[in-house]
Design an enzyme around this catalytic site. Sequence first.
Site, PDB file in Angstrom:
ATOM      1  N   SER A 129      37.017  68.800 -40.219  1.00  0.00           N
ATOM      2  CA  SER A 129      37.663  69.693 -41.192  1.00  0.00           C
ATOM      3  C   SER A 129      36.823  70.927 -41.486  1.00  0.00           C
ATOM      4  O   SER A 129      37.377  71.992 -41.759  1.00  0.00           O
ATOM      5  CB  SER A 129      37.955  68.928 -42.479  1.00  0.00           C
ATOM      6  OG  SER A 129      39.023  68.022 -42.274  1.00  0.00           O
ATOM      7  N   PHE A 130      35.497  70.768 -41.430  1.00  0.00           N
ATOM      8  CA  PHE A 130      34.666  71.951 -41.717  1.00  0.00           C
ATOM      9  C   PHE A 130      34.899  73.041 -40.672  1.00  0.00           C
ATOM     10  O   PHE A 130      34.838  74.240 -40.983  1.00  0.00           O
ATOM     11  CB  PHE A 130      33.176  71.584 -41.768  1.00  0.00           C
ATOM     12  CG  PHE A 130      32.334  72.633 -42.449  1.00  0.00           C
ATOM     13  CD1 PHE A 130      31.661  73.587 -41.709  1.00  0.00           C
ATOM     14  CD2 PHE A 130      32.249  72.672 -43.831  1.00  0.00           C
ATOM     15  CE1 PHE A 130      30.903  74.568 -42.331  1.00  0.00           C
ATOM     16  CE2 PHE A 130      31.484  73.647 -44.472  1.00  0.00           C
ATOM     17  CZ  PHE A 130      30.817  74.594 -43.720  1.00  0.00           C
TER      18      PHE A 130
ATOM     19  N   SER B  32      41.756  65.707 -42.513  1.00  0.00           N
ATOM     20  CA  SER B  32      41.735  64.509 -43.363  1.00  0.00           C
ATOM     21  C   SER B  32      40.294  64.178 -43.661  1.00  0.00           C
ATOM     22  O   SER B  32      39.527  63.810 -42.751  1.00  0.00           O
ATOM     23  CB  SER B  32      42.403  63.331 -42.638  1.00  0.00           C
ATOM     24  OG  SER B  32      42.143  62.111 -43.334  1.00  0.00           O
TER      25      SER B  32
ATOM     26  N   ILE C  67      37.822  61.777 -45.862  1.00  0.00           N
ATOM     27  CA  ILE C  67      37.869  60.505 -46.597  1.00  0.00           C
ATOM     28  C   ILE C  67      36.481  60.177 -47.123  1.00  0.00           C
ATOM     29  O   ILE C  67      35.486  60.273 -46.401  1.00  0.00           O
ATOM     30  CB  ILE C  67      38.394  59.377 -45.702  1.00  0.00           C
ATOM     31  CG1 ILE C  67      39.843  59.680 -45.290  1.00  0.00           C
ATOM     32  CG2 ILE C  67      38.310  58.031 -46.436  1.00  0.00           C
ATOM     33  CD1 ILE C  67      40.441  58.694 -44.311  1.00  0.00           C
TER      34      ILE C  67
ATOM     35  N   GLU D 219      29.972  56.968 -47.975  1.00  0.00           N
ATOM     36  CA  GLU D 219      28.951  56.418 -48.875  1.00  0.00           C
ATOM     37  C   GLU D 219      28.155  57.499 -49.580  1.00  0.00           C
ATOM     38  O   GLU D 219      27.439  57.225 -50.539  1.00  0.00           O
ATOM     39  CB  GLU D 219      27.991  55.531 -48.068  1.00  0.00           C
ATOM     40  CG  GLU D 219      28.648  54.330 -47.427  1.00  0.00           C
ATOM     41  CD  GLU D 219      27.684  53.561 -46.542  1.00  0.00           C
ATOM     42  OE1 GLU D 219      28.034  52.471 -46.090  1.00  0.00           O
ATOM     43  OE2 GLU D 219      26.548  54.080 -46.328  1.00  0.00           O
TER      44      GLU D 219
ATOM     45  N   HIS E 289      28.453  63.744 -48.869  1.00  0.00           N
ATOM     46  CA  HIS E 289      28.933  64.644 -47.814  1.00  0.00           C
ATOM     47  C   HIS E 289      30.402  65.004 -48.032  1.00  0.00           C
ATOM     48  O   HIS E 289      30.826  66.135 -47.805  1.00  0.00           O
ATOM     49  CB  HIS E 289      28.727  63.994 -46.448  1.00  0.00           C
ATOM     50  CG  HIS E 289      28.821  64.958 -45.324  1.00  0.00           C
ATOM     51  ND1 HIS E 289      29.680  64.787 -44.261  1.00  0.00           N
ATOM     52  CD2 HIS E 289      28.173  66.113 -45.092  1.00  0.00           C
ATOM     53  CE1 HIS E 289      29.561  65.804 -43.440  1.00  0.00           C
ATOM     54  NE2 HIS E 289      28.642  66.623 -43.905  1.00  0.00           N
TER      55      HIS E 289
ATOM     56  N   PHE F 215      46.575  75.300 -46.632  1.00  0.00           N
ATOM     57  CA  PHE F 215      45.572  74.238 -46.794  1.00  0.00           C
ATOM     58  C   PHE F 215      46.249  72.867 -46.696  1.00  0.00           C
ATOM     59  O   PHE F 215      46.712  72.314 -47.693  1.00  0.00           O
ATOM     60  CB  PHE F 215      44.894  74.405 -48.163  1.00  0.00           C
ATOM     61  CG  PHE F 215      43.771  73.456 -48.438  1.00  0.00           C
ATOM     62  CD1 PHE F 215      43.918  72.417 -49.357  1.00  0.00           C
ATOM     63  CD2 PHE F 215      42.551  73.590 -47.806  1.00  0.00           C
ATOM     64  CE1 PHE F 215      42.884  71.539 -49.636  1.00  0.00           C
ATOM     65  CE2 PHE F 215      41.502  72.727 -48.080  1.00  0.00           C
ATOM     66  CZ  PHE F 215      41.671  71.693 -48.993  1.00  0.00           C
TER      67      PHE F 215
HETATM   68  N1  LIG Z   1      33.501  62.849 -42.778  1.00  0.00           N
HETATM   69  C1  LIG Z   1      34.497  63.702 -42.344  1.00  0.00           C
HETATM   70  C2  LIG Z   1      34.221  64.863 -41.638  1.00  0.00           C
HETATM   71  N2  LIG Z   1      32.929  65.207 -41.342  1.00  0.00           N
HETATM   72  C3  LIG Z   1      32.613  66.167 -40.306  1.00  0.00           C
HETATM   73  C4  LIG Z   1      32.675  67.626 -40.778  1.00  0.00           C
HETATM   74  O1  LIG Z   1      33.998  68.047 -41.003  1.00  0.00           O
HETATM   75  C5  LIG Z   1      32.093  68.535 -39.689  1.00  0.00           C
HETATM   76  O2  LIG Z   1      32.818  68.379 -38.490  1.00  0.00           O
HETATM   77  C6  LIG Z   1      30.631  68.194 -39.415  1.00  0.00           C
HETATM   78  O3  LIG Z   1      29.910  68.235 -40.625  1.00  0.00           O
HETATM   79  C7  LIG Z   1      30.023  69.179 -38.396  1.00  0.00           C
HETATM   80  O4  LIG Z   1      30.113  70.478 -38.891  1.00  0.00           O
HETATM   81  N3  LIG Z   1      35.210  65.691 -41.243  1.00  0.00           N
HETATM   82  C8  LIG Z   1      36.530  65.375 -41.534  1.00  0.00           C
HETATM   83  O5  LIG Z   1      37.431  66.132 -41.161  1.00  0.00           O
HETATM   84  N4  LIG Z   1      36.812  64.239 -42.232  1.00  0.00           N
HETATM   85  C9  LIG Z   1      35.839  63.384 -42.650  1.00  0.00           C
HETATM   86  O6  LIG Z   1      36.148  62.358 -43.301  1.00  0.00           O
HETATM   87  C1  LIG Z   2      33.507  63.143 -45.601  1.00  0.00           C
HETATM   88  C2  LIG Z   2      32.368  62.622 -44.837  1.00  0.00           C
HETATM   89  O1  LIG Z   2      31.586  63.350 -44.229  1.00  0.00           O
HETATM   90  C3  LIG Z   2      32.092  61.159 -44.964  1.00  0.00           C
HETATM   91  O2  LIG Z   2      33.253  60.455 -44.567  1.00  0.00           O
HETATM   92  C4  LIG Z   2      30.911  60.739 -44.113  1.00  0.00           C
HETATM   93  O3  LIG Z   2      30.644  59.416 -44.475  1.00  0.00           O
HETATM   94  P1  LIG Z   2      29.233  59.068 -45.203  1.00  0.00           P
HETATM   95  O4  LIG Z   2      29.251  59.811 -46.537  1.00  0.00           O
HETATM   96  O5  LIG Z   2      29.241  57.564 -45.392  1.00  0.00           O
HETATM   97  O6  LIG Z   2      28.134  59.555 -44.304  1.00  0.00           O
END
Ligand SMILES: Nc1c(NC[C@H](O)[C@H](O)[C@H](O)CO)[nH]c(=O)[nH]c1=O
Ligand SMILES: CC(=O)[C@@H](O)COP(=O)(O)O
Length: 161
Positions: free
Chosen positions: A65-66, A88, A90, A93, A96, A121
Site C-alpha cells: 500500500s505504501f 489492504s 491489516i 504486532e 508499522h 482512496f
Molecule cells: N503490512 C502491510 C503492508 N506493508 C508493506 C508496505 O506497504 C510497503 O510495501 C513496505 O513497507 C515497503 O515499502 N502493506 C500493505 O499493503 N498491507 C499490509 O498489511
Molecule cells: C501493516 C503492517 O505493516 C503490518 O501488518 C506488519 O505486521 P507487523 O506489525 O507484525 O510487523
Amino acid sequence: MATANKNLSHYDKSTIPNAKEFRFGIVVSEWNDNITEGLYKGAIEALLDCGAIKENIMRWDVPGSFELIYGSKKMQEQQVDAVIAIGSVIQGETKHFDFVCEGVAQGIKDLNVLHDIPVIFCVLTDNTMQQAIERSGGIHGNKGAEAAIAAIKMAELRKNN
Ligand SMILES: Nc1c(NC[C@H](O)[C@H](O)[C@H](O)CO)[nH]c(=O)[nH]c1=O
Ligand SMILES: CC(=O)[C@@H](O)COP(=O)(O)O
C-alpha cells in the site's frame, strides 16, 4: 455513519453519470491480495455497470500500500480521468500499521492537491482479516464498488469545472 450501518456496494445508478467517456487507472497493492483482488473485482464490476468501457481501464500492480503513492502519481501522468488506489492494510504486532496507513492517506491526499487527476482512496485499514473480508465483498459490501462510484463522480466534476 460506520460501515457496519451501510452497504458499501449500494449505489443508485440514476444519480451517477455515465462513465462511457472516461478513462480509469487502477493501482493495486499485492499485499493481502486475497483482499485487494476482491476490491479490484468490485471496482471493475461497478465501473462497467455504470457504462465504463473495459478497454479504457488500465491496471498496474505495486508491492504494498505504501507504493500506491508512487504508482498513483505515475498513473496520473497517463491519459486517465481518475485513478483508484486499492490496498489492504491489516494491523500486525507493531506500530508499522499506523505509519503505513497514515503515510498512504497523506500521500494520496497530496496527489489530489498537487495534480489535476483525482485519486480515490480505496485502502482498507482493518484490525483483522475478517474485517477486511467483510468490506471487500462480504456482509458490508465492497469498498471497491464505492471507490468506482467516487471515481466516476470526481471525473465528471473535473470535466465540468
Ligand atoms: N503490512 C502491510 C503492508 N506493508 C508493506 C508496505 O506497504 C510497503 O510495501 C513496505 O513497507 C515497503 O515499502 N502493506 C500493505 O499493503 N498491507 C499490509 O498489511
Ligand atoms: C501493516 C503492517 O505493516 C503490518 O501488518 C506488519 O505486521 P507487523 O506489525 O507484525 O510487523
